[in-house]
Design a protein around this motif. Sequence first.
Motif, PDB file in Angstrom:
ATOM      1  N   ALA A 234       0.815  -1.207   0.000  1.00  0.00           N
ATOM      2  CA  ALA A 234       0.000   0.000   0.000  1.00  0.00           C
ATOM      3  C   ALA A 234       0.850   1.260   0.000  1.00  0.00           C
ATOM      4  N   HIS A 235       2.157   1.134   0.220  1.00  0.00           N
ATOM      5  CA  HIS A 235       3.009   2.319   0.220  1.00  0.00           C
ATOM      6  C   HIS A 235       3.378   2.686  -1.213  1.00  0.00           C
ATOM      7  N   ASN A 236       3.221   3.981  -1.514  1.00  0.00           N
ATOM      8  CA  ASN A 236       3.499   4.502  -2.850  1.00  0.00           C
ATOM      9  C   ASN A 236       4.818   3.996  -3.445  1.00  0.00           C
ATOM     10  N   PHE A 237       5.855   3.904  -2.627  1.00  0.00           N
ATOM     11  CA  PHE A 237       7.172   3.486  -3.113  1.00  0.00           C
ATOM     12  C   PHE A 237       7.083   2.077  -3.709  1.00  0.00           C
ATOM     13  N   ALA A 238       6.515   1.137  -2.945  1.00  0.00           N
ATOM     14  CA  ALA A 238       6.441  -0.258  -3.389  1.00  0.00           C
ATOM     15  C   ALA A 238       5.344  -0.474  -4.431  1.00  0.00           C
ATOM     16  N   GLY A 308      12.677   6.912   1.336  1.00  0.00           N
ATOM     17  CA  GLY A 308      11.715   7.011   2.436  1.00  0.00           C
ATOM     18  C   GLY A 308      12.273   7.838   3.575  1.00  0.00           C
ATOM     19  N   SER A 309      13.593   7.719   3.787  1.00  0.00           N
ATOM     20  CA  SER A 309      14.316   8.611   4.686  1.00  0.00           C
ATOM     21  C   SER A 309      15.749   8.631   4.163  1.00  0.00           C
ATOM     22  N   LYS A 310      16.573   9.492   4.759  1.00  0.00           N
ATOM     23  CA  LYS A 310      17.878   9.705   4.135  1.00  0.00           C
ATOM     24  C   LYS A 310      18.843   8.556   4.397  1.00  0.00           C
ATOM     25  N   VAL A 330      16.135   7.125  -3.844  1.00  0.00           N
ATOM     26  CA  VAL A 330      14.817   7.629  -4.224  1.00  0.00           C
ATOM     27  C   VAL A 330      14.304   8.549  -3.126  1.00  0.00           C
ATOM     28  N   PHE A 331      14.061   9.790  -3.505  1.00  0.00           N
ATOM     29  CA  PHE A 331      13.474  10.759  -2.571  1.00  0.00           C
ATOM     30  C   PHE A 331      12.095  11.081  -3.129  1.00  0.00           C
ATOM     31  N   GLY A 332      11.083  10.458  -2.514  1.00  0.00           N
ATOM     32  CA  GLY A 332       9.744  10.596  -3.061  1.00  0.00           C
ATOM     33  C   GLY A 332       8.753  10.964  -1.993  1.00  0.00           C
ATOM     34  N   MET A 333       7.525  11.129  -2.400  1.00  0.00           N
ATOM     35  CA  MET A 333       6.436  11.444  -1.462  1.00  0.00           C
ATOM     36  C   MET A 333       5.120  10.996  -2.070  1.00  0.00           C
ATOM     37  N   ALA A 334       4.222  10.543  -1.208  1.00  0.00           N
ATOM     38  CA  ALA A 334       2.925  10.081  -1.704  1.00  0.00           C
ATOM     39  C   ALA A 334       2.190  11.216  -2.412  1.00  0.00           C
ATOM     40  N   GLU A 335       2.531  12.455  -2.060  1.00  0.00           N
ATOM     41  CA  GLU A 335       1.897  13.625  -2.682  1.00  0.00           C
ATOM     42  C   GLU A 335       2.245  13.746  -4.162  1.00  0.00           C
ATOM     43  N   GLY A 336       3.329  13.104  -4.592  1.00  0.00           N
ATOM     44  CA  GLY A 336       3.678  13.152  -6.009  1.00  0.00           C
ATOM     45  C   GLY A 336       5.165  13.089  -6.263  1.00  0.00           C
ATOM     46  N   THR A 353      23.694  12.017  -3.151  1.00  0.00           N
ATOM     47  CA  THR A 353      22.488  12.809  -3.398  1.00  0.00           C
ATOM     48  C   THR A 353      21.240  11.909  -3.329  1.00  0.00           C
ATOM     49  N   GLN A 354      20.102  12.577  -3.264  1.00  0.00           N
ATOM     50  CA  GLN A 354      18.835  11.838  -3.222  1.00  0.00           C
ATOM     51  C   GLN A 354      18.141  11.883  -4.591  1.00  0.00           C
ATOM     52  N   GLY A 355      18.935  12.091  -5.639  1.00  0.00           N
ATOM     53  CA  GLY A 355      18.396  12.005  -6.993  1.00  0.00           C
ATOM     54  C   GLY A 355      17.880  13.329  -7.520  1.00  0.00           C
ATOM     55  N   GLY A 413       7.902  20.742   2.897  1.00  0.00           N
ATOM     56  CA  GLY A 413       8.417  20.694   4.268  1.00  0.00           C
ATOM     57  C   GLY A 413       9.801  20.080   4.347  1.00  0.00           C
ATOM     58  N   ASP A 414      10.387  19.762   3.184  1.00  0.00           N
ATOM     59  CA  ASP A 414      11.748  19.206   3.169  1.00  0.00           C
ATOM     60  C   ASP A 414      12.746  20.312   2.854  1.00  0.00           C
ATOM     61  N   LEU A 415      13.862  20.314   3.604  1.00  0.00           N
ATOM     62  CA  LEU A 415      14.927  21.281   3.341  1.00  0.00           C
ATOM     63  C   LEU A 415      15.953  20.618   2.426  1.00  0.00           C
ATOM     64  N   VAL A 425      20.017  17.338  -2.569  1.00  0.00           N
ATOM     65  CA  VAL A 425      20.515  16.754  -1.325  1.00  0.00           C
ATOM     66  C   VAL A 425      19.529  17.167  -0.233  1.00  0.00           C
ATOM     67  N   VAL A 426      18.971  16.171   0.456  1.00  0.00           N
ATOM     68  CA  VAL A 426      18.028  16.472   1.543  1.00  0.00           C
ATOM     69  C   VAL A 426      18.840  16.823   2.783  1.00  0.00           C
ATOM     70  N   GLU A 427      18.613  18.042   3.303  1.00  0.00           N
ATOM     71  CA  GLU A 427      19.426  18.536   4.425  1.00  0.00           C
ATOM     72  C   GLU A 427      18.668  18.523   5.739  1.00  0.00           C
ATOM     73  N   ALA A 430      11.503  21.100   7.534  1.00  0.00           N
ATOM     74  CA  ALA A 430      10.866  22.278   8.113  1.00  0.00           C
ATOM     75  C   ALA A 430       9.487  21.916   8.616  1.00  0.00           C
ATOM     76  N   LYS A 431       9.163  20.616   8.647  1.00  0.00           N
ATOM     77  CA  LYS A 431       7.824  20.214   9.082  1.00  0.00           C
ATOM     78  C   LYS A 431       7.883  19.503  10.427  1.00  0.00           C
ATOM     79  N   ASP A 432       6.792  19.578  11.166  1.00  0.00           N
ATOM     80  CA  ASP A 432       6.762  19.025  12.512  1.00  0.00           C
ATOM     81  C   ASP A 432       6.412  17.537  12.435  1.00  0.00           C
ATOM     82  N   ILE A 434       8.283  13.382  12.560  1.00  0.00           N
ATOM     83  CA  ILE A 434       9.455  12.549  12.817  1.00  0.00           C
ATOM     84  C   ILE A 434       9.488  11.478  11.737  1.00  0.00           C
ATOM     85  N   ASN A 435      10.654  11.295  11.121  1.00  0.00           N
ATOM     86  CA  ASN A 435      10.823  10.275  10.091  1.00  0.00           C
ATOM     87  C   ASN A 435      11.588   9.120  10.717  1.00  0.00           C
ATOM     88  N   ARG A 436      10.836   8.140  11.188  1.00  0.00           N
ATOM     89  CA  ARG A 436      11.441   7.045  11.947  1.00  0.00           C
ATOM     90  C   ARG A 436      11.759   5.906  10.971  1.00  0.00           C
TER      91      ARG A 436
HETATM   92  C1  OOB Z   1       7.996   8.274   0.715  1.00  0.00           C
HETATM   93  O1  OOB Z   1       6.746   8.838   0.778  1.00  0.00           O
HETATM   94  P1  OOB Z   1       6.032   9.363   2.097  1.00  0.00           P
HETATM   95  O2  OOB Z   1       4.813  10.040   1.611  1.00  0.00           O
HETATM   96  O3  OOB Z   1       5.916   8.264   3.090  1.00  0.00           O
HETATM   97  O4  OOB Z   1       7.016  10.428   2.758  1.00  0.00           O
HETATM   98  C2  OOB Z   1       7.491  11.553   2.061  1.00  0.00           C
HETATM   99  C3  OOB Z   1       8.568  12.240   2.856  1.00  0.00           C
HETATM  100  C4  OOB Z   1       9.323  13.300   2.094  1.00  0.00           C
HETATM  101  O5  OOB Z   1       8.642  14.519   2.067  1.00  0.00           O
HETATM  102  C5  OOB Z   1      10.607  13.359   2.898  1.00  0.00           C
HETATM  103  O6  OOB Z   1      10.411  14.089   4.068  1.00  0.00           O
HETATM  104  C6  OOB Z   1      10.847  11.927   3.269  1.00  0.00           C
HETATM  105  O7  OOB Z   1       9.570  11.300   3.249  1.00  0.00           O
HETATM  106  N1  OOB Z   1      11.732  11.211   2.338  1.00  0.00           N
HETATM  107  C7  OOB Z   1      13.097  11.305   2.321  1.00  0.00           C
HETATM  108  C8  OOB Z   1      13.531  10.435   1.302  1.00  0.00           C
HETATM  109  N2  OOB Z   1      12.444   9.852   0.737  1.00  0.00           N
HETATM  110  C9  OOB Z   1      11.365  10.337   1.388  1.00  0.00           C
HETATM  111  N3  OOB Z   1      13.941  12.047   3.059  1.00  0.00           N
HETATM  112  C10 OOB Z   1      15.273  11.908   2.782  1.00  0.00           C
HETATM  113  N4  OOB Z   1      15.766  11.090   1.833  1.00  0.00           N
HETATM  114  C11 OOB Z   1      14.950  10.344   1.061  1.00  0.00           C
HETATM  115  N5  OOB Z   1      15.457   9.541   0.109  1.00  0.00           N
HETATM  116  O8  OOB Z   1       8.731   8.206   1.666  1.00  0.00           O
HETATM  117  C12 OOB Z   1       8.387   7.776  -0.631  1.00  0.00           C
HETATM  118  C13 OOB Z   1       7.480   7.765  -1.666  1.00  0.00           C
HETATM  119  C14 OOB Z   1       7.848   7.291  -2.914  1.00  0.00           C
HETATM  120  C15 OOB Z   1       9.134   6.824  -3.114  1.00  0.00           C
HETATM  121  C16 OOB Z   1      10.036   6.832  -2.080  1.00  0.00           C
HETATM  122  C17 OOB Z   1       9.684   7.308  -0.825  1.00  0.00           C
END
Ligand code: OOB
Length: 544
Positions: A234-238, A308-310, A330-336, A353-355, A413-415, A425-427, A430-432, A434-436
Amino acid sequence: MLDGWVPWPEEAAQRYRAEGFWEGRPLDRLLRDRAETDPERVALVDGEGARWTYAELDARADRQAAGLRRLGIAAGDRVVVQLPNTDAFVVLFFALLRAGAVPVLTLPAHRESELVHVAETAGARALAIPDTHDHFDHRTLARAVRKAVPSVEHVLVAGDAAEFTALDGVDADPVPLPVPDPSDVAVLLLSGGTTGKPKLIPRTHDDYAYNVRASARICGFDSSTVYLVVLPTAHNFALACPGLLGTLLVGGTVVLSPTPSPEDAFALIERERVTVTAVVPPIALLWLDAVEWEEADLSSLRLLQVGGSKLGAEPASRVSPALGCALQQVFGMAEGLLNYTRLDDPPELVAHTQGRPMSPADEIRVVDENGHDVPPGATGELLTRGPYTLRGYYRAPAHNARSFTDDGYYRTGDLVRVLPSGHLVVEGRAKDQINRGGDKISAEELENHLLAHPAVHDAAVVGMPDATMGERTCAYLVPRGPAVPPTQRELAAFLTARGVAAYKLPDRVEVTDVFPRTSVGKIDKKELGRRITALLHAEGSGAG
Ligand code: OOB
């Protein structure tokens, strides 16, 4: 048309169509097309080794779609889907699309607090669950959801249905079904959330199909691809980056791993000759260690996607030597917006880098706190819009006013900083939130739960550095009057009883008399973050 979502302005929509990003075809066609051209190829293999061809998968989806319609699920109905990595998820996903219903995708880890909110916001007609999963009875959860959200008429169960409807029994003889409008919402994804409750992300047929197609091209997916689903489907990445859908699009084979453990995943990589998979950094780290003692033959693996995180540059540089495959960040987000390192990028860029953005039509801005563009190469907040990035959350006008600029950019919300090559490069953040280790926890959501505890006067949740997870969650509490503040274990029990998902439980609890404040009187979370980091250093653990 589904109401309550924010479509792209007509001018942008026309451009995306004219430039070929939006093809005007329903998302489910990707399965139908392959079933027509390669009916006998193996589309799906589950953890136990059961296999389905494209023709079989397509036929199952048709039969279930007809059954769902007979049950009364109509076009536009929202159906909350909470299924683990099984064939039931794949069949239901396509069946819902064909029935014109909108899957609302939640994680198996979600509990009553999350599911009730999601079902309520979506105005869901039905909920789909496994009978039990990971020692938890999801039928108990479904009873609570039904009680709280009367719109949920049907509970569909994969396995033993008890008083509910067995998914297996939903089938009916295929009937011709109306074709959905490709510019309408196909699926609702869950956001990580930065406010009280998770938000729903509308993804249209056009935009999500483009997301999948362009991802598959960039990642070199073709009919020889064997993709292992390790993260929740169910996660956008997978699911779509390129994931399960990208593999089906090109006629490859999807293999479902029940868990991300090296035991399960490595055995499947060896057995099915898996060529590519996607993981979050803590799993990558675990696998890097596990190759030392696990005997499995991983020689088929060509690409490991990590996001998903750095991912730190040091573990990044260990991936290829240890696993014998290429790394892609891969630096992605479900938002797009999706950023990928490219398969032909120099190793330096892949490690550090994160692409860079997937699409030539992705528009990127990096801005300071006042919304002004920073100089090239400087760090600021990433704003983005494009052909697969949402223009608004579902039924969330107040939140949308804050999360988007007037001209439609999404505030991530990402710097980040942008290199001359265009790589990001994700540094920081800026959002409240936690990326666990890839799991997103909204500080505000957790604080609201903590404030419900009778002995808690005030609560502030911050991230604390962690060598494996990137960060973990620390809850700072101010006790109520003379009350004895709850211990971490007591809080965990309290939150679990409130139906909060286990990954959101605080890893550590710190008690204080008073919170540090900023000049405008807000809780100074940066200071709390510094305090817990210093404390971890003093204790000799933490960032490592
Ligand atoms: C993926 O999607 P979400 O919606 O669970 O989370 C998005 C947020 C980003 O805004 C960023 O804060 C963080 O997760 N993030 C990363 C990252 N990938 C996601 N922060 C640092 N380095 C990365 N490589 O997490 C997601 C969706 C599609 C593909 C991959 C990840």
